[in-house]
Motif scaffolding. Sequence first.
Motif, PDB file in Angstrom:
ATOM      1  N   SER A   1      -2.622   6.333   0.194  1.00  0.00           N
ATOM      2  CA  SER A   1      -3.443   5.118   0.226  1.00  0.00           C
ATOM      3  C   SER A   1      -4.342   5.262   1.443  1.00  0.00           C
TER       4      SER A   1
ATOM      5  N   LEU B   1       0.809  -1.226   0.000  1.00  0.00           N
ATOM      6  CA  LEU B   1       0.000   0.000   0.000  1.00  0.00           C
ATOM      7  C   LEU B   1       0.841   1.274   0.000  1.00  0.00           C
TER       8      LEU B   1
ATOM      9  N   SER C   1      -1.962   3.144  -5.401  1.00  0.00           N
ATOM     10  CA  SER C   1      -1.133   1.952  -5.160  1.00  0.00           C
ATOM     11  C   SER C   1      -1.898   0.661  -5.456  1.00  0.00           C
TER      12      SER C   1
ATOM     13  N   CYS D   1       2.542   6.082  -4.259  1.00  0.00           N
ATOM     14  CA  CYS D   1       1.898   6.407  -2.981  1.00  0.00           C
ATOM     15  C   CYS D   1       2.977   6.543  -1.920  1.00  0.00           C
TER      16      CYS D   1
ATOM     17  N   ALA E   1       0.178   6.177   3.891  1.00  0.00           N
ATOM     18  CA  ALA E   1      -1.121   5.524   4.066  1.00  0.00           C
ATOM     19  C   ALA E   1      -1.830   6.174   5.244  1.00  0.00           C
TER      20      ALA E   1
END
Length: 258
Positions: free
Chosen positions: A155, A120, A232, A126, A129
């Motif tokens: 993400s 991720l 992602s 990306c 997160a």
Amino acid sequence: MKHPVYFLGAGPGDPELLTRKAERLLATCSTVYAPPLYDQAFDELLADKKLLVPFDYYFSDLLEMLAEQSQNSPVTFLIPGDLTFYSPFQALVDALGEQAIVVPGVGAANAASALLKKTLDLPGVCSRAVLASPRTLGDGPQAPTMRDLAAPGVSLLIYMNNIPLCELVAQLRSGYLQNVPIVLAHRVGLPDQELIIGTLDDIVGKVGDRDLFNLNSPDRRPALTLILVGESLTGEADPSWWDYRRDHIWKFRDCKGE
Ligand SMILES: C[S@@+](CC[C@H](N)C(=O)[O-])C[C@H]1O[C@@H](n2cnc3c(N)ncnc32)[C@H](O)[C@@H]1O
């Protein structure tokens, strides 16, 4: 003598995803507090246990019961995923202090990432997160919205969604400023697990009138659906990063040993 109370990360529902440590400790307990779902999913591991549903009891009653039950043997709480994110068990862990032993497990995010076969964060795609739930953002004028959390390069993992999908998607579209991939990971780790893969522009049509978030259900229990959003999810990793790391990070470790 009081025995320990174990808070075992039980994973998303697949008993195969229980850690060896959690399985070993579970085997030592005769009383197990298991949220609905885990009693069935883990039936073989729980066959000889006294099973209780933690949410059937008030907090002070639970503490009294635990004081008595832990006189005879250790007691286990099976924690969905594990304690790291969105776990209601923290107050119990705090109240039990030294008696509480917490064991990590596989969270819904880990299991969904594995099912998708996607990391991720992805260099150049990306860079971060964000984990969030619209249920817990608050509703005062200063409270952040999902729109505020969505941005290019993020993400976004959305737990316990309680916003109608078309409304949520409109907020995300305005935060991401473009159409990006979105995945609804439903009942991950259970026999009927499903990934609904789309983009912000077509996911509402793909879901149709299915109620994947229990929004129309009389109870207000969060559904077993994790939302993942961001580039992602469909991004391709650039293989040249492997050689870059080889030259700038891993090679250095090799040299230290020479
Ligand atoms: C109270 S939170 C518990 C999260 C848990 N501590 C974890 O890290 O997996 C419940 C939310 O986690 C997500 N979730 C938990 N188990 C899931 C599963 N098996 N499949 C998909 N989503 C799941 C859903 O968003 C659900 O509404």
